[in-house]
Design a protein around this motif. Structure first.
Motif, PDB file in Angstrom:
ATOM      1  N   ASP A   1      -0.008  -5.030   8.559  1.00 50.12           N
ATOM      2  CA  ASP A   1       0.264  -3.611   8.784  1.00 50.12           C
ATOM      3  C   ASP A   1       1.017  -3.087   7.568  1.00 50.12           C
ATOM      4  OD1 ASP A   1       0.885  -1.118   9.657  1.00 50.12           O
ATOM      5  OD2 ASP A   1       2.246  -1.759  11.249  1.00 50.12           O
ATOM      6  N   ILE A   2       0.399  -2.168   6.817  1.00 48.62           N
ATOM      7  CA  ILE A   2       1.052  -1.624   5.620  1.00 48.62           C
ATOM      8  C   ILE A   2       1.709  -0.279   5.901  1.00 48.62           C
ATOM      9  CG2 ILE A   2      -0.494  -2.841   4.045  1.00 48.62           C
ATOM     10  CD1 ILE A   2      -1.835  -0.052   3.609  1.00 48.62           C
ATOM     11  N   SER A   3       1.819   0.082   7.178  1.00 48.66           N
ATOM     12  CA  SER A   3       2.394   1.391   7.496  1.00 48.66           C
ATOM     13  C   SER A   3       3.846   1.498   7.038  1.00 48.66           C
ATOM     14  CB  SER A   3       2.294   1.662   9.003  1.00 48.66           C
ATOM     15  OG  SER A   3       3.002   0.687   9.747  1.00 48.66           O
ATOM     16  N   ALA A   4       4.522   0.352   6.874  1.00 48.74           N
ATOM     17  CA  ALA A   4       5.904   0.394   6.389  1.00 48.74           C
ATOM     18  C   ALA A   4       5.971   0.942   4.970  1.00 48.74           C
ATOM     19  CB  ALA A   4       6.523  -1.001   6.444  1.00 48.74           C
ATOM     20  N   TYR A   5       4.871   0.887   4.248  1.00 51.36           N
ATOM     21  CA  TYR A   5       4.826   1.399   2.892  1.00 51.36           C
ATOM     22  C   TYR A   5       4.392   2.861   2.836  1.00 51.36           C
ATOM     23  CZ  TYR A   5       5.182  -3.508   1.496  1.00 51.36           C
ATOM     24  OH  TYR A   5       5.600  -4.798   1.309  1.00 51.36           O
ATOM     25  N   GLN A   6       4.184   3.455   4.001  1.00 54.97           N
ATOM     26  CA  GLN A   6       3.879   4.888   4.070  1.00 54.97           C
ATOM     27  C   GLN A   6       5.036   5.656   3.448  1.00 54.97           C
ATOM     28  OE1 GLN A   6       2.222   6.581   7.814  1.00 54.97           O
ATOM     29  NE2 GLN A   6       4.227   7.564   7.977  1.00 54.97           N
ATOM     30  N   LEU A   7       4.719   6.468   2.464  1.00 53.96           N
ATOM     31  CA  LEU A   7       5.755   7.154   1.697  1.00 53.96           C
ATOM     32  C   LEU A   7       5.971   8.555   2.272  1.00 53.96           C
ATOM     33  CD1 LEU A   7       7.454   6.466  -0.835  1.00 53.96           C
ATOM     34  CD2 LEU A   7       5.780   7.756  -2.165  1.00 53.96           C
ATOM     35  N   THR A   8       7.216   8.880   2.601  1.00 54.42           N
ATOM     36  CA  THR A   8       7.539  10.180   3.196  1.00 54.42           C
ATOM     37  C   THR A   8       8.584  10.895   2.358  1.00 54.42           C
ATOM     38  OG1 THR A   8       7.068   9.359   5.437  1.00 54.42           O
ATOM     39  CG2 THR A   8       8.379  11.371   5.252  1.00 54.42           C
TER      40      THR A   8
ATOM     41  N   HIS B   1      -0.346   8.536   3.666  1.00 56.00           N
ATOM     42  CA  HIS B   1      -0.880   7.554   4.608  1.00 56.00           C
ATOM     43  C   HIS B   1      -1.824   6.629   3.833  1.00 56.00           C
ATOM     44  CE1 HIS B   1       0.532   9.125   8.538  1.00 56.00           C
ATOM     45  NE2 HIS B   1       0.518  10.293   7.915  1.00 56.00           N
ATOM     46  N   LEU B   2      -1.278   5.521   3.369  1.00 61.51           N
ATOM     47  CA  LEU B   2      -2.080   4.596   2.584  1.00 61.51           C
ATOM     48  C   LEU B   2      -3.283   4.091   3.357  1.00 61.51           C
ATOM     49  CD1 LEU B   2       0.744   2.413   0.998  1.00 61.51           C
ATOM     50  CD2 LEU B   2      -0.663   4.082  -0.194  1.00 61.51           C
ATOM     51  N   GLU B   3      -3.060   3.722   4.609  1.00 64.99           N
ATOM     52  CA  GLU B   3      -4.116   3.049   5.368  1.00 64.99           C
ATOM     53  C   GLU B   3      -5.312   3.946   5.631  1.00 64.99           C
ATOM     54  OE1 GLU B   3      -1.205   4.738   8.389  1.00 64.99           O
ATOM     55  OE2 GLU B   3      -1.150   3.865   6.390  1.00 64.99           O
ATOM     56  N   GLU B   4      -5.130   5.271   5.568  1.00 66.57           N
ATOM     57  CA  GLU B   4      -6.232   6.201   5.794  1.00 66.57           C
ATOM     58  C   GLU B   4      -6.636   6.960   4.537  1.00 66.57           C
ATOM     59  OE1 GLU B   4      -5.684   8.759   9.145  1.00 66.57           O
ATOM     60  OE2 GLU B   4      -4.767   7.194  10.372  1.00 66.57           O
ATOM     61  N   GLY B   5      -5.938   6.721   3.422  1.00 67.74           N
ATOM     62  CA  GLY B   5      -6.278   7.407   2.184  1.00 67.74           C
ATOM     63  C   GLY B   5      -6.125   8.913   2.289  1.00 67.74           C
TER      64      GLY B   5
ATOM     65  N   LYS C   1     -10.001   1.032   5.379  1.00 69.38           N
ATOM     66  CA  LYS C   1      -9.631  -0.072   6.267  1.00 69.38           C
ATOM     67  C   LYS C   1     -10.047  -1.408   5.665  1.00 69.38           C
ATOM     68  CE  LYS C   1      -9.925  -1.832  10.983  1.00 69.38           C
ATOM     69  NZ  LYS C   1     -10.002  -3.231  10.486  1.00 69.38           N
ATOM     70  N   GLU C   2     -11.274  -1.472   5.167  1.00 70.81           N
ATOM     71  CA  GLU C   2     -11.744  -2.719   4.562  1.00 70.81           C
ATOM     72  C   GLU C   2     -10.946  -3.037   3.300  1.00 70.81           C
ATOM     73  OE1 GLU C   2     -13.658  -5.486   2.053  1.00 70.81           O
ATOM     74  OE2 GLU C   2     -13.556  -3.353   1.538  1.00 70.81           O
ATOM     75  N   PHE C   3     -10.588  -2.021   2.537  1.00 67.13           N
ATOM     76  CA  PHE C   3      -9.815  -2.197   1.308  1.00 67.13           C
ATOM     77  C   PHE C   3      -8.478  -2.853   1.608  1.00 67.13           C
ATOM     78  CE2 PHE C   3      -6.687  -0.389  -1.730  1.00 67.13           C
ATOM     79  CZ  PHE C   3      -7.238  -0.820  -2.923  1.00 67.13           C
ATOM     80  N   TRP C   4      -7.775  -2.345   2.613  1.00 64.73           N
ATOM     81  CA  TRP C   4      -6.459  -2.905   2.937  1.00 64.73           C
ATOM     82  C   TRP C   4      -6.572  -4.252   3.647  1.00 64.73           C
ATOM     83  CZ3 TRP C   4      -3.147  -1.031  -0.072  1.00 64.73           C
ATOM     84  CH2 TRP C   4      -3.123   0.321  -0.401  1.00 64.73           C
ATOM     85  N   ASP C   5      -7.644  -4.468   4.371  1.00 62.06           N
ATOM     86  CA  ASP C   5      -7.800  -5.742   5.063  1.00 62.06           C
ATOM     87  C   ASP C   5      -8.125  -6.883   4.103  1.00 62.06           C
ATOM     88  OD1 ASP C   5      -7.348  -4.474   7.430  1.00 62.06           O
ATOM     89  OD2 ASP C   5      -9.417  -4.566   8.167  1.00 62.06           O
ATOM     90  N   ARG C   6      -8.727  -6.566   2.969  1.00 60.55           N
ATOM     91  CA  ARG C   6      -9.227  -7.660   2.121  1.00 60.55           C
ATOM     92  C   ARG C   6      -8.117  -8.373   1.364  1.00 60.55           C
ATOM     93  NH1 ARG C   6     -11.902  -3.990  -2.649  1.00 60.55           N
ATOM     94  NH2 ARG C   6     -13.251  -3.269  -0.978  1.00 60.55           N
ATOM     95  N   SER C   7      -6.965  -7.724   1.177  1.00 62.35           N
ATOM     96  CA  SER C   7      -5.929  -8.335   0.341  1.00 62.35           C
ATOM     97  C   SER C   7      -4.618  -7.579   0.493  1.00 62.35           C
ATOM     98  CB  SER C   7      -6.378  -8.301  -1.119  1.00 62.35           C
ATOM     99  OG  SER C   7      -5.364  -8.740  -1.982  1.00 62.35           O
TER     100      SER C   7
END
Length: 782
Positions: free
Chosen positions: A25-32, A104-108, A306-312
């Motif tokens: 889960d990369i949501s912690a890196y969501q920049l606000t 929102h990194l995970e959704e671009g 989603k695939e981008f963040w899942d791969r690495s």
């Protein structure tokens, strides 16, 4: 305190049991951000496909620059496509107590919140070149959208402003950035730039004495046309405006909503083409816009991210156990920079080292540079290879081979031009590539030299830094081979290119030896690699170690390929060529053997450390390799290596330390290199030696972190060869033989490890917490 740590450990272990069943889960890196930005330097990047945006809110208005890969003008400046300014009535962005700008990194996407339930979402279609702005609020709003351009008129380019184009500091004639065509059309704004037929390509070809083969040379900028069309649902033209932003005047073409509504949508459709009339380009653009389906585009883009963040991923300090955020920020900034790289997965041209798609007004990098937003130092269409490699090498262990493809395909397009240069200048075969390489495959004309001595070799740059700098292309050959080595994909398209690069060195240095005397090889049957250069640093070198390492590794790797790629004839040639490559050079420093930059050299010209290139990128020395102590001694005692050591920009000392298993040095250099940039967006590093954001700064930082976690030697996979035991981490990285490794370290223990395929588990060697003495005793055959 002990009880809380024990509870955390129990919780972390329970999470680890689910590790293989879920992605990180990369949501912690969501920049606000919870306040407006002062100017464009405090912008936030967004992108997708081959498009990049810089997004910020200033004085209650939403602004963004937008750029696209490959938009080169006549002089090879990489032009931005424009700036958008969005205004609201009533203005729900003014109250900063209600304001948020969220990446929102995970959704671009970027979400901007204001008062009265305002939500504005910016996203870019990954599969189609379309930018979207969607807004909704609890009350009806009027929205204005102004397209702003500083290219509303011709602009003379003078002085240091020419560093943005291929003429740099010595334009041979007046340079003008020609005006774009911009107009209201069908309730929208149409804008485009169309290059003249004659461009910087033409005087470069003449200068470099290639007129006889001009029609055979690749030319991507002549008659190039690019731009787009802006439309809004229920929007109409609302007049023109003018103003000045950050020292540059502009004109604006404003669209405005017909009525106040709760929901609005604005889209920008882009199109690039070549050698067609403007009317044909416009028709293609409008046809694409008419057939576009936003819902499908959004679904496909979300799936891609989603695939981008899942791969690495690399997630440091995932449970925020440390008082300081310095370790946590390493992973955050790694992911932020990888997000920026993801903006050019579909580009026809590679991601540029000197800012990528995310440069802003140059006055914020250098206050004396009051130039247009198109400016960046080191050119737009100039692909400086030593820098470009650091942008693209981290894509391999990240599994981002789609991001790597534009760079590799770029070289393939230039092969014929490179081979023609060898044939015209020296009458032999092989592809020769310069260091500062234009996007049409020739050396940068100014670096080549507009004023050259009569009868000076036309194939050599008249340049103290760049003369005989031809070996960097071998690192891109290595990337091509890694496509098979890592993913076991078909690399048939790359084999002729790699062969041609090797043939150049083989034939060229025999040609040079024959021009000096009767023998083409030295007394031991080896090539005499002179004149050469060890990077841009050790000049007029004889048998540079950086060149020798590259030739040796590429040839050996070619010989390791199966017969489907290397036939009998090519295999026999490669075996013979391998025997002609000279051995590496050594010298004595403080009573012990060390790697030398070359056998001999005449002067030191820059601050690179090619004596360690046998460590990285070539991997002749390293963990699990023979004689590691020699490479470590070079790193620790070579006076130039020590003097040149730094974390800034393209410096790769963090990578050397990681490859050598020097955990303390790798740790300290990484903490500096991957710390927050001194701009609002943490991964906008630079300028370093180049520009902001410095992509080879971020790329070298990514490589270092990857090498600290995972290295391979033969079939052996070394885990944590330079990772500090005390740093908690979750990671997923790619390894050779189509292998993926996921793991988690907590409190100095490896809590979880998953190797795919499982047959590769036997090849894993865990070095977490191992000392240097134990690493020196490693043998990759164990």
């Amino acid at each position: 305190m002990k009880a809380s740590l024990l509870l955390l450990s129990f919780w972390a272990v329970s999470q680890s049991l689910l590790f293989g069943q879920q992605e990180a889960d990369i949501s912690a890196y969501q920049l606000t951000w919870e306040s407006h930005s002062q100017n464009s330097s405090a912008s936030m990047p967004l992108g997708g496909g081959d498009i990049g945006l810089n997004v910020w809110v200033e004085d209650g208005e939403l602004l963004f620059y937008f750029s696209r890969s490959g938009t080169f003008d006549e002089h090879n400046t990489l032009l931005k496509l424009g700036r958008m300014r969005i205004g609201l009535t009533p203005n729900l962005l003014l109250d900063e107590d209600e304001f948020q700008q969220i990446l929102h990194l995970e959704e671009g996407k970027i979400l901007i919140r204001g008062s009265q339930g305002l939500e504005m979402v910016l996203w870019v279609d990954v599969e189609k070149p379309v930018i979207h702005l969607e807004s909704k609020a609890d009350i009806p709003l009027e929205v204005s959208a102004s397209y702003e351009s500083w290219r509303h008129k011709d602009r003379k380019v003078e002085g240091a402003a020419n560093n943005a184009n291929s003429y740099k500091w010595a334009p041979p004639q007046e340079v003008i950035t020609y005006a774009d065509s911009i107009q209201f059309e069908d309730s929208g704004v149409l804008f485009y730039h169309q290059n003249r037929e004659e461009t910087v390509f033409d005087p470069t070809v003449a200068l470099q004495q290639l007129i006889a083969v001009k029609d055979e040379l690749y030319n991507p900028i002549g008659s190039l046309i690019f731009g787009g069309w802006i439309e809004g649902e229920g929007f109409l033209p609302n007049g023109e405006s003018s103003g000045v932003y950050e020292d540059t005047d502009f004109n604006g073409w404003r669209l405005k909503s017909e009525q106040a509504k709760e929901n609005h949508h604005i889209s920008i459709h882009l199109h690039t083409d070549q050698n067609i009339a403007a009317s044909q380009w416009k028709q293609k653009l409008r046809n694409e816009a008419a057939s576009y389906e936003r819902h499908t585009g959004k679904e496909q883009s979300l799936a891609w991210w989603k695939e981008f963040w899942d791969r690495s991923y690399i997630i440091t300090d995932p449970y925020r156990r440390y008082v300081s955020d310095s370790v946590w920020r390493l992973g955050r900034n790694y992911q932020l920079f990888r997000f920026m790289l993801g903006a050019n997965a579909k580009g026809d041209f590679p991601t540029k080292f000197n800012g990528g798609l995310f440069t802003v007004d140059p006055v914020h990098t250098d206050s004396s540079m009051t130039f247009t937003p198109d400016h960046r130092n080191w050119g737009g269409g100039t692909m400086t290879a030593m820098n470009q490699r650091l942008v693209h090498f981290p894509m391999i262990k990240a599994g981002d081979f789609d991001l790597l493809a534009p760079q590799l395909q770029h070289y393939l397009r230039l092969q014929k031009t490179a081979e023609l240069r060898s044939k015209v200048y020296w009458g032999h075969d092989g592809a020769v590539f310069s260091e500062q390489l234009e996007n049409f495959g020739l050396p940068n004309p100014t670096e080549y030299g507009w004023k050259r001595p009569e009868n000076f070799d036309p194939g050599v740059e008249y340049n103290a830094w760049l003369e005989y700098q031809w070996d960097t292309v071998l690192e891109f050959c290595l990337m091509m081979l890694d496509v098979y080595h890592y993913k076991e994909q078909d690399i048939s398209q790359y084999i002729p290119f790699i062969k041609s690069c090797l043939v150049f060195f083989d034939q060229h240095y025999q040609y040079r030896a024959a021009s000096r005397g009767i023998r083409e090889l030295d007394g031991k049957g080896h090539l005499v690699l002179y004149p050469g250069t060890a990077n841009e640093t050790y000049k007029m070198a004889y048998n540079a170690n950086s060149t020798i390492s590259g030739l040796k590794v590429i040839t050996e790797r070619m010989l390791q390929l199966p017969d489907q790629f290397v036939d009998t004839e090519l295999r026999e040639y490669l075996e013979g060529f391998l025997g002609r490559i000279p051995p590496l050079n050594y010298r004595e420093i403080k009573g012990a053997t060390a790697l030398a930059p070359a056998k001999l050299w005449e002067r030191v010209n820059n601050t690179e450390t090619p004596q360690l290139y046998p460590v990285y990128p070539w991997g002749i020395y390293g963990i699990g390799k023979p004689d590691l102590v020699t490479a470590i001694h070079t790193y620790q005692e070579d006076p130039d290596v020590i003097t040149f050591r730094s974390h800034v920009g393209w410096k790769q000392d963090n990578i050397f330390a990681a490859r050598l298993g020097l955990t303390r040095d790798a740790r300290n250099l990484t903490l500096r290199k991957m710390a927050d940039a001194d701009r609002r967006f943490p991964a906008f590093w630079g300028p370093g030696f180049d520009w902001v954001p410095d992509h080879n700064w971020g790329g070298s930082g990514m490589i270092g972190m990857q090498e600290m976690l995972l290295q391979d030697v033969g079939d052996t996979l070394y885990l944590f060869p330079a990772w500090p035991k005390e740093w908690d981490v979750r990671f997923k990285l790619h390894a050779p033989q189509n292998t993926i490794i996921q793991g988690e370290v907590l409190g100095g223990e490896l809590l979880h490890l998953e190797v795919t395929p499982s047959s590769r588990e036997k090849d894993v060697v865990n070095l977490l917490g191992k000392g240097l003495r134990e690493k020196l005793q490693l043998d990759a055959t164990n």
